[in-house]
Write an enzyme that holds these catalytic residues in place. Sequence first.
Site, PDB file in Angstrom:
ATOM      1  N   THR A 139       0.831  -1.218   0.000  1.00  0.00           N
ATOM      2  CA  THR A 139       0.000   0.000   0.000  1.00  0.00           C
ATOM      3  C   THR A 139       0.863   1.265   0.000  1.00  0.00           C
ATOM      4  O   THR A 139       1.883   1.333   0.690  1.00  0.00           O
ATOM      5  CB  THR A 139      -0.885   0.010   1.265  1.00  0.00           C
ATOM      6  OG1 THR A 139      -1.628  -1.215   1.300  1.00  0.00           O
ATOM      7  CG2 THR A 139      -1.847   1.185   1.262  1.00  0.00           C
ATOM      8  N   ARG A 276     -25.259 -11.384  35.252  1.00  0.00           N
ATOM      9  CA  ARG A 276     -25.749 -10.039  35.555  1.00  0.00           C
ATOM     10  C   ARG A 276     -27.273 -10.058  35.785  1.00  0.00           C
ATOM     11  O   ARG A 276     -28.038 -10.474  34.901  1.00  0.00           O
ATOM     12  CB  ARG A 276     -25.411  -9.114  34.381  1.00  0.00           C
ATOM     13  CG  ARG A 276     -25.985  -7.726  34.469  1.00  0.00           C
ATOM     14  CD  ARG A 276     -25.233  -6.878  35.458  1.00  0.00           C
ATOM     15  NE  ARG A 276     -25.701  -5.510  35.462  1.00  0.00           N
ATOM     16  CZ  ARG A 276     -25.409  -4.641  36.431  1.00  0.00           C
ATOM     17  NH1 ARG A 276     -24.631  -5.003  37.434  1.00  0.00           N
ATOM     18  NH2 ARG A 276     -25.854  -3.414  36.362  1.00  0.00           N
ATOM     19  N   LEU A 346     -23.141  -6.118  27.540  1.00  0.00           N
ATOM     20  CA  LEU A 346     -22.422  -5.778  28.772  1.00  0.00           C
ATOM     21  C   LEU A 346     -22.777  -4.393  29.310  1.00  0.00           C
ATOM     22  O   LEU A 346     -22.228  -3.966  30.328  1.00  0.00           O
ATOM     23  CB  LEU A 346     -20.908  -5.882  28.561  1.00  0.00           C
ATOM     24  CG  LEU A 346     -20.302  -7.254  28.907  1.00  0.00           C
ATOM     25  CD1 LEU A 346     -20.749  -8.308  27.903  1.00  0.00           C
ATOM     26  CD2 LEU A 346     -18.789  -7.193  28.967  1.00  0.00           C
ATOM     27  N   GLU A 371      -6.171  -5.828   3.868  1.00  0.00           N
ATOM     28  CA  GLU A 371      -6.208  -7.057   3.047  1.00  0.00           C
ATOM     29  C   GLU A 371      -7.384  -7.038   2.084  1.00  0.00           C
ATOM     30  O   GLU A 371      -7.972  -8.070   1.773  1.00  0.00           O
ATOM     31  CB  GLU A 371      -6.311  -8.304   3.933  1.00  0.00           C
ATOM     32  CG  GLU A 371      -5.119  -8.478   4.844  1.00  0.00           C
ATOM     33  CD  GLU A 371      -4.022  -9.286   4.215  1.00  0.00           C
ATOM     34  OE1 GLU A 371      -4.136  -9.590   3.011  1.00  0.00           O
ATOM     35  OE2 GLU A 371      -3.046  -9.583   4.919  1.00  0.00           O
ATOM     36  N   HIS A 374     -14.036  -4.319   2.663  1.00  0.00           N
ATOM     37  CA  HIS A 374     -15.329  -5.017   2.570  1.00  0.00           C
ATOM     38  C   HIS A 374     -15.926  -4.821   1.162  1.00  0.00           C
ATOM     39  O   HIS A 374     -16.448  -5.759   0.548  1.00  0.00           O
ATOM     40  CB  HIS A 374     -16.236  -4.384   3.630  1.00  0.00           C
ATOM     41  CG  HIS A 374     -17.494  -5.132   3.887  1.00  0.00           C
ATOM     42  ND1 HIS A 374     -17.520  -6.409   4.391  1.00  0.00           N
ATOM     43  CD2 HIS A 374     -18.795  -4.764   3.716  1.00  0.00           C
ATOM     44  CE1 HIS A 374     -18.777  -6.802   4.518  1.00  0.00           C
ATOM     45  NE2 HIS A 374     -19.564  -5.833   4.115  1.00  0.00           N
TER      46      HIS A 374
END
Length: 392
Positions: A139, A276, A346, A371, A374
């Site tokens: 790159t 929880r 969470l 790499e 998307h």
Amino acid sequence: MKPDLFEAPDYYNLDDLFSEEHKLVRDAAREWVKRDVSPIIETYAQKAEFPKQIIGGLAEIGAFGPYIPENYGGAGLDQISYGLIMQEIERGDSGVRSTASVQSSLVMYPIWKYGNEEQRQKYLPKLASGAFMGAFGLTEPNHGSNPGGMTTNYKDMGDHYLLNGAKLWISNAPFCDVSVVWAKNEEGRIHGLIVERGMEGFSTPETHNKWSLRASATGELIFQDVKVPKENLLPNKSGLGAPLGCLDSARYGIAWGAIGAAMDCYDTALRYAKERVQFGKPVAGFQLQQKKLAEMITEITKAQLLAFRLGQLKNEDKASSAQISMAKRNNVDMALKVAREARQILGGMGITGEYSIMRHMMNLESVVTYEGTHDIHLLITGLDITGLNAFK
Ligand code: TGC
Ligand code: FAD
């Protein structure tokens, strides 16, 4: 950070499909991550530093050149073992997996496949043991998704090559001993050159202020009239297909690695949700939270099956680049979505470094981009199924 209580989800009994060797290799990597990575990784991510003390351990679990033959120092394993090692490492941290991916598939692979015997003997054993760390320079500041447009170039000066140009966003750059650099010759043909630290005119400044992959060192490779010995040119393949061939191997590893990050987020969220209590019962008992958890395990299971089948095809040397793109794209996207949902389960605790989820989520923002983004992988699938190129 909380103690690492990870238990790997295996909803479709994939273990039945793995060989004894696969399981041994995976379990060794899993134990090592629990012992040597989990206790320190949050601290290193917080201070944006690569933990160099884990290099020896990465070499020992076979993460440097898992499928490179043993006579060159590699582990001589098959592609599924390679995938499982990447899965376990990324379960710990995507940045640590990045270091292993670059070393194996982007540095050792081209030296093994495109180098001559002298180059293999000189570099591969040292890279396999971690004595040398490598970087991969493709790159450039103005050429990311379109590496074919690169301007880094070299001239034949008779007894050496003269290399000029710059590479950006390079994993391991700040501490690499050697780098495989892609540059054009005077005819505009792309070749790989091995550039060593210490060569005059070669510098590797670090890129700071990243919110993602903080435990991985990223930087530039700058070449100002660097004299590269002629014996450092990789002689056996040229053209854009040479670096793209390395990417196939690394993207395959990422397709497995991303599953590891997703498994860790799911496992953490499931445990938390069962413990929880709100409104008098565990939050895991509420339908909305069950929907999140059920969809997570469904998507993880689909990704595991995709990676396993791709591994079989890779072992038979039948996996196409387009099939690898599909798995990289799907599995990283899946992991990012799992991380985002797990973070919500969470509540406020999800944003702290007490748990690994937020770190995975931020890391995956890089993994979904490097790499091949998307979008680029979607266009690769589009080209493959229609025969029509929508890149240009
Ligand atoms: P195009 O004309 O399609 O292809 C040029 C030549 O390459 C061949 N080829 C491949 N060969 C092997 N493997 C592949 N995956 C290949 N894809 C294409 C092709 O057959 C052709 O060969 P020939 O003999 O006919 O010349 O090239 P294009 O310029 O149109 O570009 C295609 C495109 C956009 C898909 C490609 O450039 C691309 O994949 N772009 C994304 C760039 C990218 O992924 N960069 C990654 C940099 S490294 C990195 O991110 C490391 S992250 C560190 C870590 O893992 O932690
Ligand atoms: P661009 O190519 O500028 O893309 C910007 C946007 O435009 C993206 O959304 C992209 O999908 C979209 N786009 C581009 N072209 C098209 C098109 N034809 N059609 C539709 N949309 C398009 N590189 C290395 O060589 N070695 C490394 O070790 C390395 N490590 C990295 C580590 C990190 C942490 C990061 C973030 C990157 C790393 N990279 C490395 C670089 C990485 O591969 C590139 O960032 C990636 O290929 C995208 O290039 P770019 O960032 O220039 O984005």
